[in-house]
Design a protein around this motif. Sequence first.
Motif, PDB file in Angstrom:
ATOM      1  N   THR A  19       0.827  -1.202   0.000  1.00 55.77           N
ATOM      2  CA  THR A  19       0.000   0.000   0.000  1.00 55.77           C
ATOM      3  C   THR A  19       0.865   1.256   0.000  1.00 55.77           C
ATOM      4  OG1 THR A  19      -1.679  -1.193   1.240  1.00 55.77           O
ATOM      5  CG2 THR A  19      -1.856   1.202   1.205  1.00 55.77           C
ATOM      6  N   GLY A  22       2.399   1.754  -3.334  1.00 59.45           N
ATOM      7  CA  GLY A  22       1.388   2.284  -4.250  1.00 59.45           C
ATOM      8  C   GLY A  22       1.177   3.770  -4.020  1.00 59.45           C
ATOM      9  N   LEU A  23       1.094   4.157  -2.753  1.00 58.00           N
ATOM     10  CA  LEU A  23       0.859   5.555  -2.420  1.00 58.00           C
ATOM     11  C   LEU A  23       2.011   6.435  -2.912  1.00 58.00           C
ATOM     12  CD1 LEU A  23      -0.784   6.696   0.830  1.00 58.00           C
ATOM     13  CD2 LEU A  23       1.128   7.992  -0.030  1.00 58.00           C
ATOM     14  N   VAL A  25       4.250   5.723  -5.294  1.00 58.89           N
ATOM     15  CA  VAL A  25       4.239   5.761  -6.755  1.00 58.89           C
ATOM     16  C   VAL A  25       3.129   6.698  -7.225  1.00 58.89           C
ATOM     17  CG1 VAL A  25       3.812   4.408  -8.840  1.00 58.89           C
ATOM     18  CG2 VAL A  25       5.253   3.477  -7.036  1.00 58.89           C
ATOM     19  N   GLY A  26       1.980   6.626  -6.548  1.00 59.93           N
ATOM     20  CA  GLY A  26       0.866   7.505  -6.888  1.00 59.93           C
ATOM     21  C   GLY A  26       1.262   8.966  -6.772  1.00 59.93           C
ATOM     22  N   ILE A  48      -3.756   5.699 -13.829  1.00 61.47           N
ATOM     23  CA  ILE A  48      -3.325   4.826 -12.746  1.00 61.47           C
ATOM     24  C   ILE A  48      -4.395   3.777 -12.441  1.00 61.47           C
ATOM     25  CG2 ILE A  48      -4.176   5.906 -10.616  1.00 61.47           C
ATOM     26  CD1 ILE A  48      -0.506   5.397 -11.120  1.00 61.47           C
ATOM     27  N   THR A  52      -4.677  -0.249 -10.281  1.00 63.06           N
ATOM     28  CA  THR A  52      -5.294  -0.480  -8.978  1.00 63.06           C
ATOM     29  C   THR A  52      -6.241  -1.676  -8.995  1.00 63.06           C
ATOM     30  OG1 THR A  52      -7.192   0.949  -9.387  1.00 63.06           O
ATOM     31  CG2 THR A  52      -5.233   1.990  -8.496  1.00 63.06           C
ATOM     32  N   GLY A  59      -5.186  -0.455  -0.864  1.00 60.45           N
ATOM     33  CA  GLY A  59      -4.029  -0.163  -1.703  1.00 60.45           C
ATOM     34  C   GLY A  59      -4.419   0.676  -2.916  1.00 60.45           C
ATOM     35  N   GLY A  60      -5.497   0.275  -3.581  1.00 59.73           N
ATOM     36  CA  GLY A  60      -5.951   0.999  -4.763  1.00 59.73           C
ATOM     37  C   GLY A  60      -6.358   2.425  -4.429  1.00 59.73           C
ATOM     38  N   THR A  63      -3.375   4.623  -3.543  1.00 54.35           N
ATOM     39  CA  THR A  63      -2.650   5.020  -4.739  1.00 54.35           C
ATOM     40  C   THR A  63      -3.335   6.211  -5.408  1.00 54.35           C
ATOM     41  OG1 THR A  63      -2.053   2.709  -5.041  1.00 54.35           O
ATOM     42  CG2 THR A  63      -1.709   4.171  -6.908  1.00 54.35           C
ATOM     43  N   GLY A  66      -2.907   9.309  -3.489  1.00 56.62           N
ATOM     44  CA  GLY A  66      -1.550   9.799  -3.739  1.00 56.62           C
ATOM     45  C   GLY A  66      -1.490  10.616  -5.019  1.00 56.62           C
TER      46      GLY A  66
END
Lengths: 507, 162
Positions: A19, A22-23, A25-26, A48, A52, A59-60, A63, A66
């Motif tokens: 998670t 993902g955040l 990278v987001g 993105i 997800t 997590g999705g 992201t 983010g």
Amino acid sequence: VSQADALMAAAAAVADPGTLLGLLVGVLVGLVGGAIPGITITLTVILILPFTFGMDTVGGLATMIGVYVGGESGGLVSACLLGMPGTPSAIATTFDGFPMARAGEPGRAVWLGIWAGLFGGLIAGVFLVYGTIWLGRFALQFGPWEYFSLFILTLTIVASLSEGSMLKGLVAGTVGLLARMVGVDPIMSTDRFTLGTEFLRSGFPFLPILIGVYGVTQIVTDVQKLRAGDARVAAKVERARLAARHLAVIGEILRGWGNLVRSTLIGLWIGVLPAVGGSAANILAYDQAKKWSKAPDRFGHGSPEGIVASESANNANVAGSLVTIMAFGIPGDAVTAVMLGALIVHGIAPGPLFMTNNLDIAYAMFIAYFVACVATVAVESAILPFFLRLVNVRREVLFPVILVLCVIGAYALNNLMADVWTLLFFGILGFLMVRYGFPLAPIILGVILGDEIEVNLVRSLMTSDDLTLFVTRPISGVMLLLALVSVGVAIYQTRKGRRAEGVDAEG
Amino acid sequence: VTGGDLRGRGEGLADAVIGLLLLGLAAALFWMSRDIPSPPFVPVTPAFFPRVLAGVLAGLAALLVLRGSRRRGRDGEPRAARGPLRPAVLVYGALAAYAFAIPRLGFYASTFVFLLVLVGLLGERTARGAVRALAVAVATTAACYAVFTGYLRLFLPEGLLR
């Protein structure tokens, strides 16, 4: 689940390495996407989206949050260094950020924006938590009459506030609602307008429509401009001068706390209003900052107050939009509309029961929001030296790659090619709408709210055949009245504008 | 008559035509709503809401026709953005071909060709541009495979690769 348990579960879910990755990278993708002129935050979130699908819910969402938070900040770098807003929500930042950078203080301009964004975002985050909980409780009193009226109010606000004419906005909203009628109806499960085909029976799911109307349309409009003049940036800013004395900048922002708080509140309010995005928040906050300032004449010539107003407002706007979607299930803007889709993909029904049924996910979204605010500052300081090279990516390469991701996003939702054709159809429709002056936000809102409006209307009619209940139940009545007022005000302002123009022409 | 007036009138005309089309759509939907089966003993049938919407659309479309036909030069609306049509047709055509190819050639082969062609056509028409298009097509297709099929395990039709 008790509050404390939910909070612990949420913290654990966000702290999960996948998670967090993902955040981060987001945030990174959001910063870069937000900084590239022509790539909006909405488009970046759409990009993105397919990534997800394979993640878990938290997590999705983390992201996407983010991307959303990072994107609002990314726009300011282009605004300050290139004089070109990376996103519409950084338009007002160019007014003072660019002059300040040109006057030899690019580092101060950029960091004023970044820190102001962080402070605005954090203050607004507190409201996000308490506002959502409070409004969510308020919404629990709603019956079908109130929901129906709330949705009608939402549609009329969006239609009357969107660019262009209100009539066209209302047409777009109605077409969106009608598009949702195709397929199996949500109450009796009978086929409607399917022409007997399996293709239409699956209906038009709203994510492919959304990706088509916002994503594909945006890319095509960008491609049209490709030949007209290269949007790529030739500017080179000396890297060393992007450094700033952080304590001095932070002190400068906090001494002007009145401006910071005012702009944050404006951003929040615009965010809470459905489908009025950050592009309005930053300009409104800038305008007010100028009116209240002791040095209004410095605005437009590198006033630090202007940068602070614009950037704190557009970060607060994110929190406001999240409130509306979490408390009512109504997207505050295009980005939260995509997020709404992500929630549904993961089997969660947004709406007033969201907080009650999914307290852990709601808390996780709050935590992810705060983490994203802080992460944005960290990631931004790490990539700032390379920023302009990232922004300078070739457009003719970028656009086709984005289109591929749009197609994956539409297809991978249900593994249906029909959804890709839906994407293409609405991509063309969106293009024609822009060409003929129809706003896009109402059609999306119509598609999103279509089922809910119908379900609540039919439910209220089945509960009682007394139509006056829509008006006599106080909350419902007030909302319908507000809907009428918003239409009336829009008509009045158009008339006034036209009259003023007429006087100008004669004079 | 100034250019602005002409354009304004043209837009009014476009609005009126769009309004007429929408009126036709509303009528067609209303007519089609008769085919929606209505279960017995249900006070509010599944055809009810679509009919209400068709009625609303008809009303709004009529206003659009009325306003469009009365419209003279100034209108207080931002003039619609009108870019060149050719690039738009190119992108939509490429997308349609792409969507047509995916079930037949598989996702990855189609993606490779789509990127090669579109990046090539949008970029500079030189040897360098061609090499760039090839590089982008190879790299993006490979990255998609690694991320979507490998890491995220989405089910994209593999087609020729299988």
